[in-house]
Design a protein around this motif. Structure first.
Motif, PDB file in Angstrom:
ATOM      1  N   GLN A  15       0.861  -1.178   0.000  1.00  0.00           N
ATOM      2  CA  GLN A  15       0.000   0.000   0.000  1.00  0.00           C
ATOM      3  C   GLN A  15       0.907   1.239   0.000  1.00  0.00           C
ATOM      4  O   GLN A  15       2.110   1.154   0.214  1.00  0.00           O
ATOM      5  N   GLY A  16       0.310   2.373  -0.212  1.00  0.00           N
ATOM      6  CA  GLY A  16       1.096   3.606  -0.183  1.00  0.00           C
ATOM      7  C   GLY A  16       1.683   3.908   1.183  1.00  0.00           C
ATOM      8  O   GLY A  16       2.709   4.581   1.300  1.00  0.00           O
ATOM      9  N   ASP A  17       1.041   3.380   2.224  1.00  0.00           N
ATOM     10  CA  ASP A  17       1.488   3.669   3.589  1.00  0.00           C
ATOM     11  C   ASP A  17       1.949   2.420   4.336  1.00  0.00           C
ATOM     12  O   ASP A  17       1.847   2.343   5.556  1.00  0.00           O
ATOM     13  N   GLY A  18       2.448   1.426   3.607  1.00  0.00           N
ATOM     14  CA  GLY A  18       2.949   0.215   4.254  1.00  0.00           C
ATOM     15  C   GLY A  18       2.500  -1.042   3.522  1.00  0.00           C
ATOM     16  O   GLY A  18       2.297  -1.025   2.303  1.00  0.00           O
ATOM     17  N   VAL A  19       2.337  -2.111   4.274  1.00  0.00           N
ATOM     18  CA  VAL A  19       1.889  -3.375   3.699  1.00  0.00           C
ATOM     19  C   VAL A  19       0.672  -3.859   4.478  1.00  0.00           C
ATOM     20  O   VAL A  19       0.677  -3.892   5.717  1.00  0.00           O
ATOM     21  N   LEU A  20      -0.382  -4.223   3.754  1.00  0.00           N
ATOM     22  CA  LEU A  20      -1.586  -4.780   4.370  1.00  0.00           C
ATOM     23  C   LEU A  20      -1.485  -6.298   4.336  1.00  0.00           C
ATOM     24  O   LEU A  20      -1.282  -6.902   3.280  1.00  0.00           O
ATOM     25  N   PHE A  21      -1.616  -6.904   5.509  1.00  0.00           N
ATOM     26  CA  PHE A  21      -1.586  -8.356   5.633  1.00  0.00           C
ATOM     27  C   PHE A  21      -2.992  -8.852   5.949  1.00  0.00           C
ATOM     28  O   PHE A  21      -3.623  -8.354   6.897  1.00  0.00           O
ATOM     29  N   ARG A  22      -3.495  -9.830   5.173  1.00  0.00           N
ATOM     30  CA  ARG A  22      -4.806 -10.433   5.424  1.00  0.00           C
ATOM     31  C   ARG A  22      -4.633 -11.957   5.475  1.00  0.00           C
ATOM     32  O   ARG A  22      -3.989 -12.553   4.611  1.00  0.00           O
ATOM     33  N   PHE A  23      -5.238 -12.554   6.503  1.00  0.00           N
ATOM     34  CA  PHE A  23      -4.961 -13.956   6.832  1.00  0.00           C
ATOM     35  C   PHE A  23      -6.256 -14.610   7.276  1.00  0.00           C
ATOM     36  O   PHE A  23      -6.927 -14.120   8.203  1.00  0.00           O
ATOM     37  N   GLU A  39       9.160  -8.516  17.510  1.00  0.00           N
ATOM     38  CA  GLU A  39       8.087  -8.923  18.403  1.00  0.00           C
ATOM     39  C   GLU A  39       6.760  -9.003  17.652  1.00  0.00           C
ATOM     40  O   GLU A  39       6.473  -8.157  16.799  1.00  0.00           O
ATOM     41  N   PRO A  40       5.933 -10.001  17.958  1.00  0.00           N
ATOM     42  CA  PRO A  40       4.653 -10.131  17.278  1.00  0.00           C
ATOM     43  C   PRO A  40       3.736  -8.925  17.515  1.00  0.00           C
ATOM     44  O   PRO A  40       3.652  -8.406  18.636  1.00  0.00           O
ATOM     45  N   LEU A  41       3.053  -8.498  16.455  1.00  0.00           N
ATOM     46  CA  LEU A  41       2.100  -7.400  16.520  1.00  0.00           C
ATOM     47  C   LEU A  41       0.700  -7.960  16.364  1.00  0.00           C
ATOM     48  O   LEU A  41       0.432  -8.711  15.402  1.00  0.00           O
ATOM     49  N   PRO A  42      -0.231  -7.638  17.292  1.00  0.00           N
ATOM     50  CA  PRO A  42      -1.587  -8.188  17.190  1.00  0.00           C
ATOM     51  C   PRO A  42      -2.271  -7.744  15.902  1.00  0.00           C
ATOM     52  O   PRO A  42      -2.147  -6.582  15.477  1.00  0.00           O
ATOM     53  N   MET A  43      -2.982  -8.672  15.285  1.00  0.00           N
ATOM     54  CA  MET A  43      -3.791  -8.351  14.111  1.00  0.00           C
ATOM     55  C   MET A  43      -5.230  -8.139  14.551  1.00  0.00           C
ATOM     56  O   MET A  43      -5.643  -8.589  15.630  1.00  0.00           O
ATOM     57  N   THR A  44      -6.006  -7.453  13.727  1.00  0.00           N
ATOM     58  CA  THR A  44      -7.406  -7.190  14.036  1.00  0.00           C
ATOM     59  C   THR A  44      -8.269  -8.320  13.501  1.00  0.00           C
ATOM     60  O   THR A  44      -8.200  -8.663  12.310  1.00  0.00           O
ATOM     61  N   ALA A  45      -9.047  -8.922  14.388  1.00  0.00           N
ATOM     62  CA  ALA A  45      -9.935 -10.010  13.979  1.00  0.00           C
ATOM     63  C   ALA A  45     -11.206  -9.425  13.380  1.00  0.00           C
ATOM     64  O   ALA A  45     -11.843  -8.553  13.975  1.00  0.00           O
ATOM     65  N   GLY A  46     -11.564  -9.891  12.201  1.00  0.00           N
ATOM     66  CA  GLY A  46     -12.778  -9.430  11.546  1.00  0.00           C
ATOM     67  C   GLY A  46     -13.803 -10.539  11.473  1.00  0.00           C
ATOM     68  O   GLY A  46     -13.771 -11.510  12.253  1.00  0.00           O
ATOM     69  N   GLU A  47     -14.701 -10.447  10.510  1.00  0.00           N
ATOM     70  CA  GLU A  47     -15.761 -11.438  10.361  1.00  0.00           C
ATOM     71  C   GLU A  47     -15.256 -12.664   9.598  1.00  0.00           C
ATOM     72  O   GLU A  47     -14.301 -12.593   8.828  1.00  0.00           O
ATOM     73  N   ASP A  48     -15.917 -13.759   9.847  1.00  0.00           N
ATOM     74  CA  ASP A  48     -15.716 -15.004   9.089  1.00  0.00           C
ATOM     75  C   ASP A  48     -14.287 -15.521   9.138  1.00  0.00           C
ATOM     76  O   ASP A  48     -13.801 -16.148   8.195  1.00  0.00           O
ATOM     77  N   GLY A  49     -13.590 -15.263  10.249  1.00  0.00           N
ATOM     78  CA  GLY A  49     -12.270 -15.834  10.426  1.00  0.00           C
ATOM     79  C   GLY A  49     -11.122 -15.047   9.827  1.00  0.00           C
ATOM     80  O   GLY A  49      -9.979 -15.508   9.838  1.00  0.00           O
ATOM     81  N   TRP A  50     -11.385 -13.833   9.351  1.00  0.00           N
ATOM     82  CA  TRP A  50     -10.331 -13.026   8.744  1.00  0.00           C
ATOM     83  C   TRP A  50      -9.622 -12.191   9.801  1.00  0.00           C
ATOM     84  O   TRP A  50     -10.228 -11.648  10.718  1.00  0.00           O
ATOM     85  N   HIS A  51      -8.306 -12.068   9.634  1.00  0.00           N
ATOM     86  CA  HIS A  51      -7.471 -11.235  10.497  1.00  0.00           C
ATOM     87  C   HIS A  51      -6.638 -10.350   9.574  1.00  0.00           C
ATOM     88  O   HIS A  51      -6.141 -10.813   8.537  1.00  0.00           O
ATOM     89  N   GLU A  52      -6.474  -9.078   9.946  1.00  0.00           N
ATOM     90  CA  GLU A  52      -5.693  -8.208   9.077  1.00  0.00           C
ATOM     91  C   GLU A  52      -4.945  -7.152   9.878  1.00  0.00           C
ATOM     92  O   GLU A  52      -5.292  -6.839  11.025  1.00  0.00           O
ATOM     93  N   LYS A  53      -3.906  -6.601   9.259  1.00  0.00           N
ATOM     94  CA  LYS A  53      -3.158  -5.520   9.881  1.00  0.00           C
ATOM     95  C   LYS A  53      -2.363  -4.775   8.815  1.00  0.00           C
ATOM     96  O   LYS A  53      -1.713  -5.386   7.963  1.00  0.00           O
ATOM     97  N   LEU A  54      -2.420  -3.461   8.857  1.00  0.00           N
ATOM     98  CA  LEU A  54      -1.574  -2.612   8.035  1.00  0.00           C
ATOM     99  C   LEU A  54      -0.322  -2.283   8.841  1.00  0.00           C
ATOM    100  O   LEU A  54      -0.411  -1.714   9.933  1.00  0.00           O
ATOM    101  N   VAL A  55       0.832  -2.639   8.322  1.00  0.00           N
ATOM    102  CA  VAL A  55       2.098  -2.409   9.021  1.00  0.00           C
ATOM    103  C   VAL A  55       2.866  -1.324   8.271  1.00  0.00           C
ATOM    104  O   VAL A  55       3.387  -1.572   7.172  1.00  0.00           O
ATOM    105  N   PRO A  56       2.958  -0.108   8.837  1.00  0.00           N
ATOM    106  CA  PRO A  56       3.566   1.017   8.111  1.00  0.00           C
ATOM    107  C   PRO A  56       5.032   0.811   7.752  1.00  0.00           C
ATOM    108  O   PRO A  56       5.479   1.273   6.703  1.00  0.00           O
ATOM    109  N   ASN A  57       5.805   0.139   8.601  1.00  0.00           N
ATOM    110  CA  ASN A  57       7.236   0.010   8.326  1.00  0.00           C
ATOM    111  C   ASN A  57       7.590  -1.230   7.502  1.00  0.00           C
ATOM    112  O   ASN A  57       8.764  -1.491   7.251  1.00  0.00           O
TER     113      ASN A  57
END
Length: 596
Positions: A15-23, A39-57
């Motif tokens: 992404q323009g501001d980092g990398v979006l991870f979807r799992f 160190e592990p960074l918590p991801m945001t849990a969404g619907e239907d088993g999806w987890h995601e996080k935008l990591v700026p660095n």
């Protein structure tokens, strides 16, 4: 072609501001991501088993693991690259970084197809994508128009046929990086060669597949397969599973500019839903890829003609063609006389030779003596281009205990005869790497597993052949090459310094005849031919050509002269062996004729 990236709805996307991870981890309430060993960074849990996080660095070149239950670190199932193999971290890849040079490439028509199946690891001494580029001129000069690459999806270790892949989006690092694979495709297109890739959607390999840990819904006990629980493409929570494979196919076609895919053993994809995954796959691919001909080829033990139907204008509705094992089997039996295991029905029913050559499938709903089960569907109405014909491939060589090529188990006259049949057959011909060189190196089964799994594979390989008379003795079975030994892999590499120029010249000449004399006729052959057996292993096949004329094959695939009354054209397209006479067909003779 201008496409450089396929927008995956999962995995790592820049992404323009980092990398979006979807799992997708429906079995996990909490998931973290560990970037560059940090160190592990918590991801945001969404619907239907999806987890995601935008990591700026995060950026291209960053490596990462997902962290699931008990701190287990797992690779991204949609990883584009695994620099440290299947258990290591995944690498963020910039799909747009490769500078493509094939902007003018518009593909090649399926009627022109002459396929060359190859395995990247054994095709060259180096066994890499980049090294294969140096051999493309050889293939183009030979008359090949399509290279079909055995699976490259990341597998455990440094050597494998490719059917033990566990990360379907990541080209195996033993062959090179993603940009190296793209460079191979780019170089092929520059030489007028289309590129197809073998993909495996029926199972995952036994080492490195972490999906059952965090996404048990990916599999189902409702279906069983030779590899364990079936893949869930038709039950609850199956939509992400279906999308995983559909996007994988789109990814290879769009991001790597491939011209087609060969789908491994689709009979093992068990789908009871109203719309089979194979149909959704074909429809989606054909809808989204319209800038060049798209070649979709099946391996299907069930011989389902329904997937090969044509539209009103003669184009493939779903799949372009299917590997035609029946043609291989009838030619192999004729050339070698082998009549055990799955060759038995073809040896016992000589008329299957004519049917397979003329109509595609030898069995069209009848029960096979070998299995007792009905096999196949009527196929005579299909054009011959719906079938890929061959006398050798990776399976039929590599599944032999000693990996012998046809030239090592049949006479030179027999090999030339059956090759002259399949190379000029209106079906699409496919060579296996080295066939055109007169190669004597085997193609053996090999893998790079460790520990208990390695022992199971080693023992299983030898037990597999215990039922064959030639290997009934345990001491004889011990001579079967160890599939886990590096020496077995090295023995399977093509030896380019041991080329038989006479064989190579023969293949070049016969493929020139196909290109110059047969190709103009192929669009006019819209359905199967008519076969008449002229002996136990002798056959006459006639194909009607729209617009007038007929293509005729007279072939005696036996070591005895066959007497009869034969219509013999004085100027054949190709004559192999002694010239046919009006009253007889000499042993191992093949005559192709066209009468306007």
């Amino acid at each position: 072609m201008t496409t450089r990236v396929h927008d995956l709805p999962f995995g790592a996307s820049l992404q323009g501001d980092g990398v979006l991870f979807r799992f997708w981890a429906p079995g996990e309430a909490e998931v973290s991501i560990a970037l560059d060993g940090g160190e592990p960074l918590p991801m945001t849990a969404g619907e239907d088993g999806w987890h995601e996080k935008l990591v700026p660095n995060a950026k291209a070149g960053s490596v990462y693991h997902y962290v699931v239950k008990d701190g287990l670190r797992v690779p991204d199932p949609a990883s584009r690259f695994q620099p440290q193999d299947v258990h290591g971290p995944s690498e963020v890849i910039d799909p747009e970084a490769y500078d493509w040079q094939d902007g003018s490439w518009r593909g090649r028509d399926w009627a022109e197809a002459v396929i060359y199946e190859l395995h990247i690891g054994t095709f060259t001494p180096e066994g890499s994508f980049r090294a294969a580029i140096a051999r493309l001129d050889h293939l183009a000069d030979l008359g090949v128009t399509v290279i079909e690459i055995m699976p490259v999806a990341d597998f455990p270790g440094q050597r494998n046929w490719g059917y033990d892949g566990v990360l379907p989006f990541a080209p195996d690092s033993s062959y090179g990086r993603p940009e190296d694979f793209k460079a191979l495709v780019d170089a092929a297109h520059a030489r007028g060669l289309s590129v197809m890739l073998d993909v495996v959607y029926n199972h995952f390999g036994p080492d490195g597949n972490y999906l059952p840990v965090y996404a048990p819904q990916f599999f189902t006990e409702r279906h069983k397969s030779p590899w364990g629980a079936g893949i869930n493409v038709d039950g609850a929570d199956s939509r992400p599973v279906r999308d995983f494979f559909i996007h994988n196919a789109l990814y290879w076609i769009k991001e790597f500019h491939l011209d087609g895919l060969r789908f491994d053993a689709v009979h093992a994809i068990q789908d009871d839903s109203p719309r089979h995954l194979l149909l959704e796959l074909a429809e989606t691919l054909r809808a989204q890829v319209q800038d060049r001909p798209l070649h979709l080829v099946l391996e299907n033990e069930d011989n389902r003609a329904r997937y090969l139907e044509r539209t009103s204008n003669g184009q493939p509705r779903d799949y372009s063609a299917q590997w035609n094992d029946d043609v291989h089997h009838v030619l192999h039996v004729a050339a070698t006389g082998e009549d055990v295991a799955y060759y038995a029905p073809y040896a016992q029913q000589p008329e299957l030779l004519g049917r397979a050559l003329a109509e595609g499938f030898a069995f069209q709903g009848e029960a096979m003596a070998y299995s007792g089960k009905p096999r196949g569907e009527p196929s005579a109405h299909l054009p011959p281009s719906a079938f890929v014909a061959f006398a050798q491939n990776h399976d039929q060589i590599g599944n032999r205990a000693m990996g012998e090529r046809l030239s090592q188990i049949a006479s030179a006259e027999a090999v030339r005869a059956v090759s002259a049949v399949y190379l000029l057959l209106p079906q699409v011909p496919m060579l296996f790497m080295g066939e055109e060189l007169g190669a004597t190196s085997p193609f053996l089964f090999f893998a790079d597993f460790e520990g208990e799994l390695a022992e199971k594979v080693r023992d299983g390989r030898r037990e597999e052949f215990a039922r064959f008379p030639a290997f009934s003795d345990p001491e004889t079975r011990e001579k079967i090459p160890d599939p886990l030994a590096e020496a077995t892999f090295l023995a399977s590499k093509l030896q380019w310094d041991k080329v038989d120029p006479t064989v190579q010249d023969w293949y070049r000449r016969i493929l020139a005849v196909r290109r110059e004399r047969l190709l103009p006729l192929l669009h006019g052959i819209r359905q199967g031919g008519r076969a008449r057996m002229r002996g136990q292993r002798a056959v006459e096949v006639v194909w009607t050509v729209d617009g007038g004329g007929a293509l005729t094959l007279l072939a005696n695939l036996s070591s005895e002269t066959v007497s009869g009354d034969f219509a013999v054209d004085s100027q054949p397209l190709w004559q192999e062996g002694a010239a046919a006479q009006k009253e007889n067909l000499p042993a191992w003779s093949v005559r192709w004729m066209f009468s306007p």
